[in-house]
Design an enzyme around this catalytic site. Structure first.
Site, short mmCIF file in Angstrom:
data_model
loop_
_atom_site.label_atom_id
_atom_site.label_comp_id
_atom_site.label_asym_id
_atom_site.label_seq_id
_atom_site.Cartn_x
_atom_site.Cartn_y
_atom_site.Cartn_z
N TYR A 22 22.74 111.48 95.46
CA TYR A 22 23.48 111.61 96.73
C TYR A 22 22.92 112.77 97.57
CZ TYR A 22 27.75 112.85 99.48
OH TYR A 22 28.66 113.18 100.45
N ASP A 46 11.88 111.90 83.07
CA ASP A 46 13.06 112.69 82.69
C ASP A 46 12.62 114.14 82.50
OD1 ASP A 46 15.24 113.89 81.33
OD2 ASP A 46 15.80 111.95 80.45
N ASN A 70 21.86 117.73 78.36
CA ASN A 70 20.99 117.25 79.43
C ASN A 70 20.77 118.33 80.49
OD1 ASN A 70 19.73 114.88 80.96
ND2 ASN A 70 21.25 115.61 82.44
N THR A 129 27.58 125.22 91.26
CA THR A 129 28.82 124.69 91.83
C THR A 129 29.84 125.81 92.00
OG1 THR A 129 30.78 123.34 91.35
CG2 THR A 129 29.43 123.97 89.47
N SER A 156 35.59 122.23 83.52
CA SER A 156 35.22 120.99 82.83
C SER A 156 33.93 121.27 82.06
CB SER A 156 34.98 119.84 83.81
OG SER A 156 33.75 120.00 84.49
N TYR A 182 31.26 119.72 82.42
CA TYR A 182 30.21 119.71 83.45
C TYR A 182 30.10 121.08 84.13
CZ TYR A 182 28.84 119.78 88.30
OH TYR A 182 28.31 120.18 89.49
N HIS A 183 31.22 121.58 84.66
CA HIS A 183 31.16 122.87 85.34
C HIS A 183 30.64 123.96 84.40
CE1 HIS A 183 34.15 120.80 88.04
NE2 HIS A 183 33.40 121.39 88.95
N LYS A 237 26.91 124.23 84.19
CA LYS A 237 26.30 124.99 85.30
C LYS A 237 26.45 126.49 85.06
CE LYS A 237 25.57 121.56 88.54
NZ LYS A 237 24.34 121.26 89.28
N GLN A 241 27.49 125.23 95.19
CA GLN A 241 27.92 124.33 96.25
C GLN A 241 29.37 123.91 96.08
OE1 GLN A 241 25.50 121.03 98.60
NE2 GLN A 241 26.04 120.23 96.61
N LEU A 249 37.19 113.73 99.46
CA LEU A 249 37.37 113.35 100.86
C LEU A 249 36.77 111.97 101.11
CD1 LEU A 249 38.48 114.07 103.60
CD2 LEU A 249 36.36 115.29 104.09
N THR A 296 45.41 108.91 96.92
CA THR A 296 45.91 109.40 95.63
C THR A 296 45.62 110.89 95.49
OG1 THR A 296 43.85 108.52 94.75
CG2 THR A 296 45.84 107.25 94.34
#
Lengths: 428, 428
Positions: B33, B96, B140, B166, B201, B203-204, B207, B230, B261, B275
């Site tokens: 993205y 990769d 990863n 992030t 999380s 994921y977070h 980082k 970000q 959003l 939601t």
């Protein structure tokens, strides 16, 4: 009234023992230097111990061409001897905690009250050999700890995780180091936040990663954990390992797995110079291995509430490297040893002189009575070194891993090629 | 005198361009993205772009049974179209970055001035599906970034790493959030230290791990890096992606990869309730994707010194989730859409009302002129959603990943079994 929390729990635990009660404890990494001493100590105290180990630490000895000065025995011999001498049985599960099915199987079978987690690659130089060793160290340590956290949540959520961290997570900030968390006042507001981390190797960083993962899972899943930010351990003998030579603990003095004070004592005993990296002003927290085992016991006996990730700074005194060299030099003189201190270029990237003041009162509050560094301990270490001097290998003393390089070739034996990461199972 | 550092570098860059000079830039994760929009933007500006991607993001769509609302084209079609319309060529290496030989081969071939690193698993819910997804995400992301750092040190040490972090690394402390570092006064001393991290999380957390690893390698190897923390990105159209439908960017609205959003705009357009998770007081930093690409450009044009690991907080405005729902509701009304806000139980473990004030001035100082959130942007997003409404799938809106569970089964299609971690290559 009038008794400390530590005394209360120690009393409670004695009561438990008198009633025939005890804790079921899994020691992950129970074949290693701290893990073995801890397993025996807690077994002697009456707890039901299960050791989990994959013997990777012994494999790294072969990879590095280095052996502990003391002749450690195979685990089966160690456990047979312990059983014969004490009448106590320590259970054993051989496997790798990065294998989740294996790990959760052990936890389901044992249903432990506490899990003590030593099962990580714990050498900073090993993690700095090259990329494969860095990646292996971080993947092995992070995945192992993630697996422990998931397995606890899935199979034994009330269990208490006691995880070995390191004082090296903090680095050497120019402010006092608190125990895990610090109250920060900022722009008129305040919060208690995790103490900022500035680790000094890929290994130390792996423990920083673990700490963050642990805090998160305590918060979202209500796990309970104690993160023991341990200093540099010295000594090799505990009451239990002294019972029989088959129970002898590791005594590493090589550049990769040897810790500084143990190495100095071997160097002094053998008549080699004490190799101080750089100026020697590097100041760290230290503790005797007899305090390691007691600290872990105190953590076990005083579990935190569900949801809490508690941090203890586990050391008893702070010294600079040069301080230690001088102490060994003086103690050696008493034994008739002539010892020279030699400053060699620091293979690490670190401040060679800096402010250092780290808090370490929480374990004392729980009842720790430290074994402070003494001449008799240094004597004892040097005498053990003399006892095993035939096993000494002068090739494994000088540092061969430079933090500034990404590929440190270690040439100890002619015509031998060691594949990068030969002891590491990572495929990356 | 009188010009900002940003103006100076922008001028210098225009000069470079007029002289026929430009930067060689590798965009890791250039098929995603933010990566796709950034690649086109920088290519349009005259830089020589090499995209590196393994298409794992597309694989996760298949694993999750979710597709972007916009029909993105295969990379070969995308690049052919870009070349046909603009006459510019973007190079492509498919592979990769956890494969070190592949990665360093690309870096040696390109000899980049800058590497922009988007190539991570970037969804918090994806990392919380189960243990395999958590382990995959951390391995990863951490291994990929370690590989980039080692490859830079070994092959291109002067290169500038621009790494996507992030804002979620900071969590929601009760004090102002600074840009990466904070001056702490403590017991009469002070130091500038990394801002404490409380990620929400796995994921977070990955980082957070990356950030610590990056700071360390800048310190020991003298690398230069910019960590872009970000906020939540919204929008889908940039000047470049609007040139042709074959260049269309992702527009994710599903519960796993959709950002809030974008999801609200799709829900409003389709006539589904917005939601809101829990109370909706969760406040975060947000930015338009057109600012993402400009921020990355500003970082490229203003490299830090060797040895510096610089942190920018990359967002332009902060909103609560409920604020956003109301804005979408109002903008929808103008388009004749009747929109209902529905509060559903928060699948995440997070504060639903809290203090939040994060600094974000460094990119503005370099010249960023933000696209603030406007009704016209919301109109545009809702109109795009209406344009592609035939592709809308109502099955992928509601959250199916609960932070409190360790095994989230996602039943979207009857009689389909998805192996845990089907999109993840980890063997742990």
């Amino acid at each position: 009234m009038g008794i400390t929390a530590g005394e209360f729990w120690t009393n409670r635990w004695h009561l438990m023992n008198h009633c025939g009660e005890y804790m079921k404890i899994i020691v992950l990494g129970g074949d290693g230097y701290c893990g073995w001493a801890t397993s025996l100590y807690l077994s002697a105290k009456g707890h039901a111990i299960t050791i989990v180990d994959n013997y990777l630490r012994r494999q790294w000895d072969h990879e590095l061409g280095a052996q502990t000065l003391t002749p450690i025995q195979p685990m089966s011999d160690r456990l047979r001897c312990w059983s014969r001498i004490t009448g106590k049985t320590i259970d054993l599960s051989v496997g790798d905690i990065t294998d989740y099915d294996f790990l959760i199987g052990v936890i389901k079978a044992v249903q432990p009250d506490a899990i003590i987690h030593f099962a990580e690659q714990r050498s900073a130089p090993y993690s700095m050999i090259d990329r494969k060793h860095a990646v292996f160290t971080q993947v092995n340590n992070v995945v192992g700890t993630l697996n422990v956290l998931f397995a606890m949540r899935e199979a034994q959520p009330d269990c208490h995780l006691i995880k070995l961290g390191t004082m090296g997570e903090y680095g050497t900030p120019n402010i006092d180091i608190e125990e895990g968390y610090i109250k920060i006042e900022h722009n008129g507001r305040s919060d208690v936040l995790p103490f900022p981390k500035q680790a000094g190797s890929f290994y130390h960083l792996s423990k920083v990663h673990d700490s963050h993962n642990m805090m998160f899972t305590c918060r979202i899943w209500g796990l309970r954990a104690t993160d023991l930010n341990q200093g540099v351990v010295y000594g090799t003998v505990t009451d239990e390992t002294a019972l029989d030579e088959a129970l002898v603990n590791r005594y590493d003095y090589d550049d990769v797995f040897g810790t500084v004070l143990n190495r100095f004592c071997v160097q002094a005993a053998i008549g080699e110079p004490l190799t101080v990296y750089g100026k020697g002003g590097q100041t760290r927290g230290f503790l005797d291995i007899r305090d390691t085992v007691r600290c872990v016991e105190l953590a076990c006996l005083n579990p935190p509430e569900r949801g809490e990730c508690r941090v203890f700074n586990q050391f008893t005194e702070q010294f600079s490297v040069l301080d230690l060299a001088h102490k060994v030099q003086i103690a050696g003189k008493e034994l008739g040893l002539k010892t020279v201190v030699e400053h060699i270029p620091d293979p690490r990237v670190e401040a060679e002189a800096h402010y250092y003041h780290a808090k370490h009162s929480k374990l004392v509050d729980l009842g720790l009575q430290p074994h402070f560094l003494s001449d008799s301990l240094l004597d004892s270490l040097m005498n053990i070194a003399l006892q095993y001097r035939d096993r000494f290998d002068s090739n494994i003393i000088m540092p061969q891993v430079n933090w500034r390089e990404t590929q440190n070739k270690r040439h100890r034996y002619p015509n031998v090629h060691v594949a990068a990461g030969a002891g590491a199972s990572s495929s990356y």
